[in-house]
Design a protein around this motif. Sequence first.
Motif, PDB file in Angstrom:
ATOM      1  N   TRP A   1      -3.712  15.733  -1.031  1.00 39.04           N
ATOM      2  CA  TRP A   1      -4.432  14.700  -0.277  1.00 39.04           C
ATOM      3  C   TRP A   1      -4.265  14.921   1.219  1.00 39.04           C
ATOM      4  N   LEU A   2      -3.509  15.987   1.567  1.00 39.97           N
ATOM      5  CA  LEU A   2      -3.287  16.370   2.947  1.00 39.97           C
ATOM      6  C   LEU A   2      -3.282  17.894   3.012  1.00 39.97           C
ATOM      7  N   LEU A   3      -3.872  18.462   4.070  1.00 40.52           N
ATOM      8  CA  LEU A   3      -3.898  19.918   4.261  1.00 40.52           C
ATOM      9  C   LEU A   3      -2.964  20.303   5.393  1.00 40.52           C
ATOM     10  N   LYS A   4      -2.192  21.350   5.182  1.00 40.25           N
ATOM     11  CA  LYS A   4      -1.323  21.849   6.242  1.00 40.25           C
ATOM     12  C   LYS A   4      -2.124  22.839   7.093  1.00 40.25           C
ATOM     13  N   VAL A   5      -2.238  22.566   8.384  1.00 37.85           N
ATOM     14  CA  VAL A   5      -2.952  23.440   9.312  1.00 37.85           C
ATOM     15  C   VAL A   5      -2.002  24.528   9.806  1.00 37.85           C
ATOM     16  N   CYS A   6      -0.831  24.112  10.256  1.00 35.60           N
ATOM     17  CA  CYS A   6       0.270  24.976  10.653  1.00 35.60           C
ATOM     18  C   CYS A   6       1.492  24.075  10.753  1.00 35.60           C
ATOM     19  N   ARG A   7       2.579  24.581  11.250  1.00 37.63           N
ATOM     20  CA  ARG A   7       3.793  23.765  11.324  1.00 37.63           C
ATOM     21  C   ARG A   7       3.519  22.473  12.096  1.00 37.63           C
ATOM     22  N   ASP A   8       3.816  21.350  11.457  1.00 40.67           N
ATOM     23  CA  ASP A   8       3.674  20.016  12.058  1.00 40.67           C
ATOM     24  C   ASP A   8       2.243  19.618  12.411  1.00 40.67           C
ATOM     25  N   MET A   9       1.255  20.222  11.765  1.00 43.89           N
ATOM     26  CA  MET A   9      -0.148  19.822  11.968  1.00 43.89           C
ATOM     27  C   MET A   9      -0.857  19.748  10.626  1.00 43.89           C
TER      28      MET A   9
ATOM     29  N   MET B   1       0.858  -1.173   0.000  1.00 49.99           N
ATOM     30  CA  MET B   1       0.000   0.000   0.000  1.00 49.99           C
ATOM     31  C   MET B   1       0.904   1.237   0.000  1.00 49.99           C
ATOM     32  N   ASN B   2       0.587   2.188  -0.885  1.00 53.89           N
ATOM     33  CA  ASN B   2       1.438   3.379  -0.927  1.00 53.89           C
ATOM     34  C   ASN B   2       1.167   4.286   0.275  1.00 53.89           C
ATOM     35  N   PHE B   3       2.094   5.195   0.511  1.00 52.38           N
ATOM     36  CA  PHE B   3       2.056   6.054   1.694  1.00 52.38           C
ATOM     37  C   PHE B   3       0.776   6.895   1.756  1.00 52.38           C
ATOM     38  N   ALA B   4       0.400   7.518   0.652  1.00 51.55           N
ATOM     39  CA  ALA B   4      -0.792   8.386   0.620  1.00 51.55           C
ATOM     40  C   ALA B   4      -2.041   7.613   1.020  1.00 51.55           C
ATOM     41  N   LEU B   5      -2.205   6.442   0.460  1.00 54.72           N
ATOM     42  CA  LEU B   5      -3.378   5.628   0.765  1.00 54.72           C
ATOM     43  C   LEU B   5      -3.359   5.173   2.220  1.00 54.72           C
ATOM     44  N   LYS B   6      -2.198   4.770   2.681  1.00 57.29           N
ATOM     45  CA  LYS B   6      -2.050   4.318   4.074  1.00 57.29           C
ATOM     46  C   LYS B   6      -2.423   5.435   5.058  1.00 57.29           C
ATOM     47  N   VAL B   7      -1.912   6.649   4.821  1.00 60.93           N
ATOM     48  CA  VAL B   7      -2.209   7.790   5.701  1.00 60.93           C
ATOM     49  C   VAL B   7      -3.687   8.142   5.634  1.00 60.93           C
ATOM     50  N   THR B   8      -4.215   8.227   4.434  1.00 64.30           N
ATOM     51  CA  THR B   8      -5.624   8.620   4.256  1.00 64.30           C
ATOM     52  C   THR B   8      -6.570   7.637   4.937  1.00 64.30           C
ATOM     53  N   ILE B   9      -6.369   6.371   4.719  1.00 66.75           N
ATOM     54  CA  ILE B   9      -7.231   5.350   5.346  1.00 66.75           C
ATOM     55  C   ILE B   9      -7.111   5.403   6.865  1.00 66.75           C
TER      56      ILE B   9
END
Length: 179
Positions: free
Chosen positions: A52-60, A1-9
């Motif tokens: 596929w990921l949103l940056k909220v602020c540094r490290d979030m 499983m690729n990283f993006a899919l793993k994180v999203t799931i």
Amino acid sequence: MNFALKVTITLHKAIKDGHFAIFTTHDIALATEESVNDNFRKKLSKGVSNRWLLKVCRDMYALPGNEPIKVGVLEYIASRLHWNKFIYVSLETELSRQGIISQIPFGYLTVMTQGRSGKIETRYGTIEFTHTSRKNLTEEDVYYDSDARIFRAKAKRAIADLKRVGRNTDMINEEVIND
């Protein structure tokens, strides 16, 4: 499983199970059983670039389409940023919430912290941390807001904080305090 899919799931499952929907770098690493290193951070950065990921602020981070809509988003972020320091909402934010000053700071949170002072820009607004060396706060000074999951200053403490840090006290409605 690729990283993006793993994180999203993994993150979707955490949200479904009741997570607040804002994740730190370390949350994601723990959930995906990876180590936080330069390579891991690059993968997260690539996730933001690929949307596929949103940056909220540094490290979030948050997931697109699953951003938090709950009460206390800025409070949650503040708590996570200063996770190892005692913090409480005070100054203009708390005085406005209690109706003691008439101006309402939308998208701006003022927090007292035993950590470092500074302003953090997030995708949901600005958090201003103001350092305090006060350590012996009591129930007369602060209370826990279970809805926002953070401590808040009572009126007397928030006014004292405002004066101590040299902020404008002209906005304080004395009639509200005396009622």
